[in-house]
Motif scaffolding. Structure first.
Motif, PDB file in Angstrom:
ATOM      1  N   ALA A 217      -0.557  34.703 -15.970  1.00 45.33           N
ATOM      2  CA  ALA A 217      -1.248  35.721 -15.701  1.00 45.33           C
ATOM      3  C   ALA A 217      -1.922  36.868 -15.908  1.00 45.33           C
ATOM      4  O   ALA A 217      -1.522  37.021 -17.110  1.00 45.33           O
ATOM      5  N   ALA A 218      -2.855  37.454 -15.738  1.00 47.35           N
ATOM      6  CA  ALA A 218      -3.530  38.369 -15.926  1.00 47.35           C
ATOM      7  C   ALA A 218      -3.536  39.634 -15.258  1.00 47.35           C
ATOM      8  O   ALA A 218      -4.050  39.999 -13.870  1.00 47.35           O
ATOM      9  N   PHE A 219      -2.900  40.773 -15.948  1.00 46.62           N
ATOM     10  CA  PHE A 219      -3.338  42.289 -14.654  1.00 46.62           C
ATOM     11  C   PHE A 219      -4.264  43.514 -15.448  1.00 46.62           C
ATOM     12  O   PHE A 219      -3.290  43.878 -16.971  1.00 46.62           O
ATOM     13  N   LYS A 220      -4.550  44.013 -14.496  1.00 49.52           N
ATOM     14  CA  LYS A 220      -5.262  45.266 -14.916  1.00 49.52           C
ATOM     15  C   LYS A 220      -4.268  46.567 -14.281  1.00 49.52           C
ATOM     16  O   LYS A 220      -4.440  45.858 -12.826  1.00 49.52           O
ATOM     17  N   GLY A 221      -3.103  46.999 -14.560  1.00 40.20           N
ATOM     18  CA  GLY A 221      -2.298  47.335 -14.347  1.00 40.20           C
ATOM     19  C   GLY A 221      -1.865  47.067 -13.153  1.00 40.20           C
ATOM     20  O   GLY A 221      -0.850  45.999 -13.510  1.00 40.20           O
ATOM     21  N   ASP A 222      -1.214  46.991 -11.791  1.00 43.76           N
ATOM     22  CA  ASP A 222      -1.268  46.083 -11.040  1.00 43.76           C
ATOM     23  C   ASP A 222      -2.317  45.071 -10.115  1.00 43.76           C
ATOM     24  O   ASP A 222      -1.244  44.408  -9.138  1.00 43.76           O
ATOM     25  N   GLN A 223      -2.998  45.603 -10.684  1.00 46.52           N
ATOM     26  CA  GLN A 223      -3.885  44.294  -9.924  1.00 46.52           C
ATOM     27  C   GLN A 223      -4.190  43.139 -11.106  1.00 46.52           C
ATOM     28  O   GLN A 223      -4.316  43.261 -12.339  1.00 46.52           O
ATOM     29  N   MET A 224      -4.290  41.607 -10.004  1.00 44.68           N
ATOM     30  CA  MET A 224      -3.586  40.915 -10.962  1.00 44.68           C
ATOM     31  C   MET A 224      -6.092  40.278 -10.789  1.00 44.68           C
ATOM     32  O   MET A 224      -6.453  40.730 -10.518  1.00 44.68           O
ATOM     33  N   VAL A 225      -6.080  39.989 -12.159  1.00 42.51           N
ATOM     34  CA  VAL A 225      -7.644  39.762 -12.261  1.00 42.51           C
ATOM     35  C   VAL A 225      -7.450  38.726 -13.049  1.00 42.51           C
ATOM     36  O   VAL A 225      -8.771  38.680 -12.745  1.00 42.51           O
ATOM     37  N   GLY A 226      -6.873  37.818 -13.123  1.00 44.61           N
ATOM     38  CA  GLY A 226      -7.436  36.460 -13.534  1.00 44.61           C
ATOM     39  C   GLY A 226      -6.013  35.401 -13.879  1.00 44.61           C
ATOM     40  O   GLY A 226      -4.686  35.950 -14.012  1.00 44.61           O
ATOM     41  N   PHE A 227      -6.298  34.108 -13.627  1.00 42.23           N
ATOM     42  CA  PHE A 227      -4.670  33.382 -13.547  1.00 42.23           C
ATOM     43  C   PHE A 227      -4.979  32.044 -14.006  1.00 42.23           C
ATOM     44  O   PHE A 227      -6.830  31.708 -13.945  1.00 42.23           O
ATOM     45  N   ALA A 228      -4.655  31.395 -14.863  1.00 42.63           N
ATOM     46  CA  ALA A 228      -5.116  29.940 -15.057  1.00 42.63           C
ATOM     47  C   ALA A 228      -3.603  28.779 -14.986  1.00 42.63           C
ATOM     48  O   ALA A 228      -2.198  29.715 -15.982  1.00 42.63           O
ATOM     49  N   SER A 229      -3.768  27.971 -13.786  1.00 41.04           N
ATOM     50  CA  SER A 229      -2.585  27.058 -13.749  1.00 41.04           C
ATOM     51  C   SER A 229      -2.122  25.568 -14.996  1.00 41.04           C
ATOM     52  O   SER A 229      -3.634  25.623 -14.754  1.00 41.04           O
ATOM     53  N   GLY A 230      -1.675  25.189 -14.685  1.00 34.04           N
ATOM     54  CA  GLY A 230      -1.307  24.278 -15.571  1.00 34.04           C
ATOM     55  C   GLY A 230      -0.517  22.671 -15.521  1.00 34.04           C
ATOM     56  O   GLY A 230       0.662  24.401 -14.845  1.00 34.04           O
ATOM     57  N   TYR A 231       0.182  22.133 -15.499  1.00 28.96           N
ATOM     58  CA  TYR A 231       0.646  21.486 -16.602  1.00 28.96           C
ATOM     59  C   TYR A 231       0.563  20.233 -17.285  1.00 28.96           C
ATOM     60  O   TYR A 231      -0.190  19.511 -18.083  1.00 28.96           O
ATOM     61  N   VAL A 232       2.463  19.851 -18.315  1.00 30.40           N
ATOM     62  CA  VAL A 232       2.235  18.804 -19.403  1.00 30.40           C
ATOM     63  C   VAL A 232       2.481  17.822 -17.999  1.00 30.40           C
ATOM     64  O   VAL A 232       3.265  17.551 -17.472  1.00 30.40           O
ATOM     65  N   LEU A 233       1.656  16.834 -18.517  1.00 29.48           N
ATOM     66  CA  LEU A 233       1.440  15.941 -17.792  1.00 29.48           C
ATOM     67  C   LEU A 233       3.334  15.014 -18.572  1.00 29.48           C
ATOM     68  O   LEU A 233       3.322  14.895 -19.319  1.00 29.48           O
TER      69      LEU A 233
END
Length: 165
Positions: A51-67
């Motif tokens: 997750a990416a945050f600027k201050g308290d605001q989430m501004v990005g997210f990448a989800s994934g998993y190892v197969l």
């Protein structure tokens, strides 16, 4: 860049699930998931999500998993970058942070699926392949009619690898 412009990357926690849901909803045309799914992404899959945050605001997210049956493959499930944080190369930074996480120590390949018209995502993954000095191949993986009942475009699977950590 002042402190309010600093973007902080970290693994999510379950308390971030609702923010992920709202971030995706605010940035169409991404496929929305249920809040419950986002809670699972931020808890069960937290070790391979960033997750990416600027201050308290989430501004990005990448989800994934190892197969599960291929511990050398990271599947990048979804990437979202808020309009306010675009142009910073954040999508690529999120995926690189996924790859750098302890859960991806054995990863030598990356998979994802992208619709043919998603130029931004194609650009991110082509750039990642160049940065990783790895081959990128693609082909139709889920078909519009067979897998989506005609209501969603084909999804192409991109494979990047092998690469060295």
């Amino acid at each position: 860049m002042n402190d309010s412009d600093t973007v902080v990357l970290r693994h999510p926690t379950a308390s971030d699930g609702y923010a992920v849901n709202q971030l995706v909803a605010a940035n169409p045309p991404l496929d929305p998931n249920s809040i419950y799914c986002n809670l699972l992404q931020c808890s069960h899959f937290a070790d391979t999500a960033i997750a990416a945050f600027k201050g308290d605001q989430m501004v990005g997210f990448a989800s994934g998993y190892v197969l599960p049956n291929e511990p050398n493959v990271l599947f990048v499930w979804q990437i979202v970058v808020d309009k306010a944080a675009r142009g910073l190369g954040l999508a690529k930074k999120l995926v690189k942070a996924q790859l750098a996480s302890d859960a991806c120590q054995q990863v030598t390949h990356m998979h994802t699926t992208i619709t043919p018209d998603n130029d931004a995502s194609w650009g991110v993954f082509k750039s990642l392949a160049r940065d990783l000095d790895a081959e990128l191949t693609s082909g139709v993986y889920f078909e519009k009619e067979q897998h989506f009942g005609g209501v969603h475009d084909d999804e192409h699977r991109l494979v990047i690898g092998p690469f060295k950590r």
